[in-house]
Design an enzyme around this catalytic site. Structure first.
Site, PDB file in Angstrom:
ATOM      1  N   SER A   1      -9.792  -1.176   7.134  1.00 60.34           N
ATOM      2  CA  SER A   1      -9.234  -0.858   5.812  1.00 60.34           C
ATOM      3  C   SER A   1      -8.527  -2.005   5.103  1.00 60.34           C
ATOM      4  O   SER A   1      -8.181  -1.878   3.936  1.00 60.34           O
ATOM      5  CB  SER A   1      -8.268   0.321   5.917  1.00 60.34           C
ATOM      6  OG  SER A   1      -8.990   1.526   5.924  1.00 60.34           O
TER       7      SER A   1
ATOM      8  N   LYS B   1       0.843  -1.189   0.000  1.00 58.88           N
ATOM      9  CA  LYS B   1       0.000   0.000   0.000  1.00 58.88           C
ATOM     10  C   LYS B   1       0.884   1.247   0.000  1.00 58.88           C
ATOM     11  O   LYS B   1       1.974   1.240   0.589  1.00 58.88           O
ATOM     12  CB  LYS B   1      -0.881  -0.048   1.255  1.00 58.88           C
ATOM     13  CG  LYS B   1      -2.043   0.923   1.294  1.00 58.88           C
ATOM     14  CD  LYS B   1      -2.883   0.674   2.567  1.00 58.88           C
ATOM     15  CE  LYS B   1      -4.026   1.652   2.725  1.00 58.88           C
ATOM     16  NZ  LYS B   1      -4.834   1.368   3.932  1.00 58.88           N
TER      17      LYS B   1
ATOM     18  N   SER C   1      -9.660   1.408   3.023  1.00 60.34           N
ATOM     19  CA  SER C   1      -8.801   2.207   2.190  1.00 60.34           C
ATOM     20  C   SER C   1      -7.782   1.402   1.378  1.00 60.34           C
ATOM     21  O   SER C   1      -7.204   1.934   0.436  1.00 60.34           O
ATOM     22  CB  SER C   1      -8.042   3.220   3.065  1.00 60.34           C
ATOM     23  OG  SER C   1      -7.219   2.552   3.997  1.00 60.34           O
TER      24      SER C   1
END
Lengths: 497, 488, 101
Positions: free
Chosen positions: B178, B79, B154
């Site tokens: 997330s 990420k 996310s």
């Protein structure tokens, strides 16, 4: 300055003290002074994305020591909190400090108020000043204004350096008391190794909260805060100036507005930094990157037990073990590393009382002279070229009558500044005392022959005549004669006439 | 090579047997990344050259007989909020435009040591604030199952990368769901470890007391391999657990006999939950019961307060964590600023997106004078009550089984107008962060063609247990093998 | 009753060094209002005597040895700087009265 006739002065001090560590409080960057900008940073100091703080164990140790040395309660659990505000020298946008749960609270220290004229007379004795708290926090970086006129440069070498903030209760009643307090605190912290407290380098910085109220009033007046003063004398001068400012304002019917002010030492003037219209909103909250600091009672006890001798204790010991006068003992202990020098000189054979007298009078005078010349404010013996043993031998020469006090006083500055063997220097300068009684008697005979009027006066009972005659002999000896011996010889001769 | 990646274990066997090379795997992954990844907007940055060099190094190690990690030579994505030395890290924000990290996060350092090959950085909601990956400065990632839907967030890029078979593994971060929510939306497995299991050093903080990095993969077994590699005490993170690295991969026996599974009543009665989702989860629970586990109902009386407490705590921490983005030392600075105030205000207003600004404002407000007690402190007390709820529930069961999300993947744009409806999609996930629990989401079937996520929550420190249950389920049912349609 | 007025939102924005223009302000205020309204749900919980939790896992903060290590070079330190002069970061003139600390 004596107390103000109309107002009671109320002063509380916040002192930021740099802890004596090699690395920063939450970053592993080194602690240094005077290097190129940003020479000592890690991702933590720069608040780079993803960087996290890890607490320096030695800083904790030193902060506990500071609390132990000032009679504080040391809390087994304390919490680091974030103080949020934006400023270019504050990389994270918050300072890690302690807020609701500081490491140390409720301490005190005693200041000697000898010679203090708070009501026009000598109060004498000691006064206990309460400490509200001692908490750990990190220092900010520096804004440099040395480049383009419309730009500032940011150097983060200092960002994250470990500090303790030591907050006093508003117990101080004059600039002079504030000075006593700061000197005592300074001496304690240096003694226990918490800090070098070099004021030149900003390692011991003082904010003073000053307010005035009518004598007898119980509520505190509105205060102004004098920020970041870094010498004892400047703190005193700044407070004096602030007292004058507030008293004039109040006298003329004005109202003090809460504000932060700075002190311009060069012009001995205060300047307004900002008005505190609204309370600042720092949005303190527990730092979620850190968990509570937990210290065992055993560790606290061990740190307390390992504390070196504190200045007050040492002072009493000097009085008792060496028979020093209280004032001399206090002066020695209160003045940087003089006490260490004193002990070393005594160990090298110096007579304690004489050593104390010489140190507190002549050596301190010399140091003050140096301080005036260099602007350095700490009384330091590290700068001496003269070893304690050399000092002891100088006193030995005086004690043996080989050097008069006057001559010793003449030699002292050179010895302190350049070192050397006192005896050789004495001989080199031809200052050895005339102790040969034959020579002295000859001088006395010459003087008596030349001063019949003085002999007359002596016969009429005027003791001062002896002093006059002594002066004449001393003059002839160029100050190298021992006054006591001269006196003895003269009186013997006068009585025999 | 167009077929999908097998399990990490299979890949390793193929590598060991010389049937493929790391270079082959990486080239395949990069090719998919360029094609499918591009179409879905999975990446913010691809690291082709670095990845190929790392693959060759892995192949050389293998040839020299020096391979010692199950991840050696295996491709993965991370990420965009996990920093790598010498690489850009933007957190999908304009404010970090051009920022290059001078240091490795601990997880990346561990992955490097294990020989795993990062091929690129995955899209995300800006600073991990969001549940749809729509709050990215680079635009939204699309859900591989339906390109008009959100992959969740996310960690939407990370989950989509695995679902679209670009890589077998990915790292995400989970502050309120997330990892788990996008895993659910994309039909893959995502795990949030116990708080402190995985170092946060080098994870750009959103809410420090809630953030955890965790694995995303095709199966619980694959996630276990990645979790084992990245876990363990880190002296650079003060909130890191003083525990050695996990060895969960070797404990996935499939045996759940005698295990008690709690079904939180409140979670199955929640308003607004899609009945099809709840039904699918109940079916999964029955499958586990059939596999030897015992089902019990449990209560979490404060569950309905979790989202409110979460948003107060998370935004308060975020408002402070994001103060460092000021345009002074790095990142994007607004142009032509006349003074400091403008430097700050314009840099931050131009650099942050709306959701980030909203959360900074909310967090600043709840910490500000006069509101701290009513909001921030109150939320921290609710947090205590939630922990007690879990303690009580876990007294009667070993794990909790819940839906991961109240509904399947929503349409892009569906919830952007009303932030609160977006926040409420986290109702099942935020509690694990507030209480520090390990939680895994795994696919348990489809509802109207979209994956449904099953969440397993465990006691703090019992990361191995939740993975064991997830793995056992995947031995009983094969929903994790379902693939979205052809994306090429 | 509104929990947050546009003036409050502006004040908070200033604290957070965000600039809300007049076009953004109403929507932002309304969003905050809606969230705060939802959060009022918490007020029904009696939390008297409940200790706050700052971290879920109860640990004591670890410490490290006092040893300087891992410094960046000054060049690395300013490598990402939008503006630098020498090895220092450069910003518009800092005035002492702007300090809040």
């Amino acid at each position: 300055m004596s107390a103000h006739p109309d107002y009671e002065v109320v002063i509380g001090l916040e002192v930021h003290v740099q802890l004596r560590t090699r690395s920063k409080l939450f970053s592993t960057a080194g602690v240094s002074y005077g290097d190129e900008p940003n020479q000592h940073t890690t991702p933590v100091c720069l608040a780079l994305p993803g960087a996290l703080p890890v607490l320096n164990a030695h800083a904790v140790e030193l902060a506990i020591r500071a609390g132990a040395a000032t009679n504080c309660t040391i809390h087994p659990t304390s919490i680091f909190a974030r103080k949020n505000y934006f400023y270019p020298d504050l990389p994270k946008g918050y300072q890690i400090s302690q807020f609701e749960h500081p490491l140390c609270t409720d301490g005190w220290l005693e200041i000697e108020t000898d010679g203090l004229k708070s009501d026009g007379s000598k109060t004498g004795g000691t006064k206990r000043i309460q400490l509200t708290r001692i908490h750990m926090e990190e220092d900010a970086g520096k804004s440099l204004h040395d480049g383009r006129a419309d730009q500032s440069r940011i150097d983060l070498n200092r960002a994250g350096v470990p500090l303790v903030e030591i907050v006093s209760e508003p117990d101080l009643r004059s600039a002079e008391e504030a000075g006593f307090y700061l000197r005592k605190l300074h001496a304690i912290l240096r003694t226990v190794g918490v800090s070098d407290a070099d004021m030149e380098k900003g390692q011991f910085r003082c904010d003073a909260n000053v307010s005035l109220r009518k004598h007898g009033a119980t509520e505190l007046g509105t205060r102004r805060e004098i920020k970041n003063v870094n010498s004892f004398r400047f703190v005193e001068a700044a407070i004096e100036a602030e007292i004058v400012y507030q008293a004039d304002l109040l006298d003329s019917g004005g109202e003090v507005r809460q504000a932060t002010v700075g002190y311009d030492a060069e012009n001995d003037r205060l300047f307004l930094m900002r008005l505190k219209e609204n309370a600042d909103d720092y949005r303190y909250f527990p730092d979620p990157d850190l968990i509570p600091l937990v210290i065992s009672q055993e560790r606290i006890d061990a740190i307390r037990a390992a504390l070196p001798e504190l200045p007050d204790v040492r002072r009493h010991r000097f009085e008792e073990a060496h028979g020093l006068a209280a004032a001399d003992a206090a002066k020695l202990v209160g003045a940087g590393s003089l006490a260490d020098f004193f002990e070393a000189a005594v160990a090298a054979g110096a007579e304690p009382k004489a050593a104390a007298k010489w140190l507190t009078r002549d050596v301190v005078a010399w140091l003050n002279e140096q301080e005036r010349e260099s602007g350095d404010s700490a009384l330091e013996t590290q700068g001496f070229a003269l070893a304690p043993a050399g000092f002891a031998s100088l006193l030995g020469l005086v004690d043996a009558g080989r050097l008069t006090a006057k001559s010793a006083r003449d030699l002292l500055p050179d010895l302190l500044a350049q070192g050397g063997d006192p005896e050789s220097l004495m001989q080199e300068r031809g200052l050895e005392a005339v102790s040969d009684s034959g020579a002295l008697e000859a001088m006395a005979d010459d003087v008596l022959a030349a001063q019949p009027k003085a002999i007359e006066s002596f016969r009429e009972g005027d003791q001062k005549a002896v002093n006059f005659l002594m002066g004449q002999v001393m003059k002839q000896s160029q100050g190298k004669a021992d006054p006591a011996q001269v006196r003895k010889i003269l009186i013997a001769k006068l009585e025999a006439l | 090579m167009t077929e999908s990646f097998g399990s990490v274990g299979d890949l390793r066997s193929a590598l060991d047997a010389g049937q493929t090379s790391s270079r082959g795997l990486i080239e395949h992954a990069l090719e998919r990344a360029g094609a499918v990844g591009e179409r879905l907007s999975v990446f913010v940055d691809l690291q082709n050259d670095q990845a190929l060099a790392a693959a060759d190094a892995a192949d050389a190690r293998r040839a020299a007989g020096e391979t010692h990690s199950p991840l050696d030579g295996i491709p993965l994505v991370i990420k965009d909020n996990i920093v790598q030395q010498g690489e850009r890290a933007s957190c999908a924000s304009r404010i970090l435009e051009g920022y290059v990290s001078p240091f490795d996060s601990t997880v990346v350092a561990k992955l490097r040591a294990a020989g795993a090959v990062v091929i690129g950085r995955a899209n995300m909601d800006e600073f991990a604030m969001g549940s749809s990956t729509e709050n990215s400065a680079y635009g939204p990632t699309l859900n591989p199952w339906d390109l008009e839907r959100s992959p969740g967030g996310s960690s939407g890029g990370s989950a989509a990368a695995v679902a679209a078979d670009i890589v077998p593994l990915a790292l995400g971060s989970d502050t309120g769901g997330s990892i788990r929510q996008p895993a659910a939306f994309c039909g893959v497995v995502g795990m949030k470890p116990t708080y402190g299991r995985v170092s946060r050093y080098g994870l750009v903080a959103f809410a420090s007391s809630l953030d955890q990095i965790g694995p995303i993969g095709r199966s619980a077994a694959d996630c276990a391999v990645l979790l084992d590699a990245i876990s363990g005490h880190d002296p650079q993170d003060s909130t890191s657990l003083p525990e050695p690295a996990l060895t969960t991969a070797s404990t996935l026996t499939g045996d759940i006999s005698g295990l008690t599974i709690g079904l939180p009543r409140e979670y199955f009665e929640a308003e607004g939950a899609d009945p099809a989702v709840l039904e699918t989860v109940r079916t999964a629970a029955s499958a586990l019961e059939a596999g030897g586990a015992k089902l019990v109902e449990v209560d979490l009386p404060h569950a309905r307060y979790a989202v409110a407490a979460y948003y107060l705590i998370a935004t308060a921490e975020a408002s402070s964590n994001l103060a460092r983005f000021d345009g002074v030392r790095y990142g994007r600075r607004a142009e032509g600023v006349a003074n400091l105030k403008e430097l700050y205000e314009r840099t931050r207003s131009e650099g942050f997106g709306d959701e980030v600004k909203r959360r900074i404002l909310l967090g600043t407000y709840v910490l500000s004078a006069g509101y701290y007690e009513a909001y921030y402190r109150k939320a921290q007390k609710i947090r205590t009550l939630l922990r007690r709820d879990f303690d009580a529930a876990f007294a009667g069961c070993d794990v909790l089984l819940t839906p991961t999300t109240p509904e399947t993947a929503f349409r892009l744009g569906e919830k952007t107008e009303d932030p609160l409806t977006m926040y409420l999609s986290d109702i099942y996930t935020v509690s694990a962060n507030l209480a520090g629990l390990p939680g895994v989401s795994l696919p348990c079937g489809l509802a109207e063609g979209l994956p449904v996520g099953l969440q397993v929550l465990g006691r703090p420190m019992e990361d191995a247990t939740v993975l064991r249950v997830a793995d056992a389920y995947q031995r009983l049912a094969d929903h994790h093998l379902a693939r979205p349609g052809d994306l090429a | 009753m509104s929990r947050i007025a546009p003036e409050d939102a502006k004040r908070v924005a200033e604290l957070a060094r965000l600039r809300l223009d007049d076009a953004e302000l109403p929507a932002m205020t309304a969003h905050l209002e809606r969230i705060l309204e939802y959060v009022d749900l918490l007020m029904e919980v009696d939390t008297r005597g409940v200790e706050p939790t700052a971290h879920a896992i109860p640990l004591a903060t670890p410490t490290r040895k006092d040893e300087p290590t891992g410094e960046l070079t000054p060049e690395q330190a300013i490598a990402n700087a939008p503006a630098a002069e020498g090895t220092a970061f450069s910003v518009p003139k800092v005035f002492d009265d702007e300090a809040a600390g």
